[in-house]
Scaffold this motif. Structure first.
Motif, PDB file in Angstrom:
ATOM      1  N   ASN A 153      10.890 -40.458 -14.238  1.00  0.00           N
ATOM      2  CA  ASN A 153       9.518 -40.741 -14.657  1.00  0.00           C
ATOM      3  C   ASN A 153       9.363 -40.515 -16.161  1.00  0.00           C
ATOM      4  N   ARG A 156       6.186 -36.412 -17.160  1.00  0.00           N
ATOM      5  CA  ARG A 156       6.400 -34.963 -17.269  1.00  0.00           C
ATOM      6  C   ARG A 156       7.556 -34.541 -16.371  1.00  0.00           C
ATOM      7  N   VAL A 158       9.294 -32.976 -13.319  1.00  0.00           N
ATOM      8  CA  VAL A 158       8.856 -32.689 -11.947  1.00  0.00           C
ATOM      9  C   VAL A 158       9.825 -31.672 -11.365  1.00  0.00           C
ATOM     10  N   LYS A 159       9.310 -30.440 -11.204  1.00  0.00           N
ATOM     11  CA  LYS A 159      10.132 -29.363 -10.658  1.00  0.00           C
ATOM     12  C   LYS A 159       9.654 -28.926  -9.279  1.00  0.00           C
ATOM     13  N   ASP A 163       3.842 -30.676  -9.610  1.00  0.00           N
ATOM     14  CA  ASP A 163       4.138 -31.543 -10.759  1.00  0.00           C
ATOM     15  C   ASP A 163       4.063 -33.023 -10.390  1.00  0.00           C
ATOM     16  N   LEU A 164       4.320 -33.341  -9.118  1.00  0.00           N
ATOM     17  CA  LEU A 164       4.368 -34.732  -8.672  1.00  0.00           C
ATOM     18  C   LEU A 164       2.989 -35.357  -8.529  1.00  0.00           C
ATOM     19  N   LYS A 165       1.986 -34.535  -8.305  1.00  0.00           N
ATOM     20  CA  LYS A 165       0.655 -35.024  -7.935  1.00  0.00           C
ATOM     21  C   LYS A 165       0.137 -36.082  -8.906  1.00  0.00           C
ATOM     22  N   LEU A 167       1.328 -38.933  -9.860  1.00  0.00           N
ATOM     23  CA  LEU A 167       2.245 -39.843 -10.540  1.00  0.00           C
ATOM     24  C   LEU A 167       2.334 -41.157  -9.771  1.00  0.00           C
ATOM     25  N   ALA A 186       2.157 -37.984  -4.452  1.00  0.00           N
ATOM     26  CA  ALA A 186       2.266 -39.031  -5.471  1.00  0.00           C
ATOM     27  C   ALA A 186       1.350 -40.202  -5.117  1.00  0.00           C
ATOM     28  N   THR A 228      14.550 -36.027 -11.672  1.00  0.00           N
ATOM     29  CA  THR A 228      14.495 -34.899 -10.735  1.00  0.00           C
ATOM     30  C   THR A 228      15.408 -35.206  -9.555  1.00  0.00           C
TER      31      THR A 228
END
Length: 329
Positions: A153, A156, A158-159, A163-165, A167, A186, A228
């Motif tokens: 991506n 940002r 994604v860990k 973080d995924l929200k 995208l 996502a 990721t």
């Protein structure tokens, strides 16, 4: 690696037959979505060489990479209609024609390359081929093993799931894959593979998921910043030939294509295992940052509790699905 090669070699031994020379030369067209230097390309190039060798040049195979003759979904449709001889495509683009093949796209079912070989050979391999013949109108000549689909991506790192929200993630036209990404937070968007690079470049979508070799050969490092490593789906790409085309061929011709398909399958597995790390390193060398998930157990839990139950009926029933899982154990 030796164990996997042995599994496939056994399959090849069963497929080995006497292959007399053919009388009339013919040229067959093989369409594919990825470039020639991808793992699809490795499979297709070896298949072409084997077919032309075993037929003593009586069957020629012309390759059309990079979606040159249509999207993967279009190629599946044209193969089943008989207007295209063969199509090498991601399994997610076959499932619109056969919901039961969706088992192969269920998240966190295939956990290793060994699982990928098990689920595509022997009795399970025969099962998928029978479904493809009956429901799609194609035969599966072999499989490209492309390894796990990792997320790239441009927004940002994604860990974790937080973080995924939000995208926007490009996904094939596959309900299971769409539901999986939505369940993890996502915003999945169904899109043809041929449109993906441009959509990422223009930021119509933020990211996509594919194995390292595909991500590298597509040069996503030019327009994406982060990778990721996720293990939700092992990418399988079958080589399809339309039943209308296959059934018109002689026994000798069918034997040649079947043998070449299986031998190219073994080559593709070895290619992926030797080249994936090189592809990853090249992406890093070109500026991409690589991350692993901190909470993948949570992703697995959501997949099993929220995604799997949605699709039991469409993929042949819960008992049938659990029988596949049992064989993978």
């Amino acid at each position: 690696m030796k164990k996997l090669a042995k599994c496939l070699t056994i399959s090849l031994a069963c497929a080995s037959v006497a292959l007399p020379a053919l009388v009339d030369a013919k040229t067959m067209r093989l369409g594919m979505g990825d470039p020639l230097d991808s793992d699809q390309g490795a499979y297709a190039s070896r298949f072409k060489d084997l077919v032309e060798y075993y037929s003593a040049g009586d069957i020629k195979v012309t390759l059309y990479p990079n979606g040159a003759i249509g999207s993967e979904t279009e190629m599946v449709q044209n193969a089943r209609l008989g207007s295209l001889d063969m199509a090498l495509v991601g399994i997610g683009n076959v499932t619109p024609f056969s919901k039961e093949l969706g088992v192969l796209t269920m998240p966190y079912v295939i956990k290793s390359s060994s699982d990928a070989v098990t689920i595509t050979t022997g009795s399970l391999g025969d099962h998928w081929n029978q479904l493809a013949q009956k429901q799609v109108g194609v035969n599966i000549l072999g499989w490209t093993y492309s390894n796990f689909r990792h997320l790239t991506n441009s927004k940002r790192p994604v860990k974790n799931m937080e973080d995924l929200k939000g995208l926007k993630i490009r996904v094939p036209q596959n309900p299971i894959m769409l539901a999986s990404w939505a369940a993890w937070g996502a915003n999945p968007i169904a899109m043809a593979w041929t449109e993906t690079f441009t959509a990422l470049q223009q930021q119509v979508v933020d990211g996509q998921d594919n194995p390292y070799i595909v991500n590298n050969t597509m040069k996503f490092y030019e327009i994406q910043d982060y990778v990721t490593e996720i293990h939700h789906q092992y990418s399988l790409q079958p080589l399809l030939i339309g039943k209308r085309t296959f059934d018109k061929m002689s026994d000798e011709e069918r034997n040649i294509l079947t043998r070449a398909g299986l031998e190219a399958q073994q080559h593709a597995l070895m290619f992926q295992m030797s080249e994936a790390d090189k592809a990853k390193q090249n992406m890093i060398d070109n500026g991409m940052e690589v991350f692993t998930l901190e909470d993948e157990d949570k992703w697995i839990e959501i997949a099993k509790e929220k995604v799997w139950p949605q699709f039991y009926d469409s993929i042949g029933g819960k008992e049938s699905f659990e029988a596949v899982l049992e064989q993978l154990k």
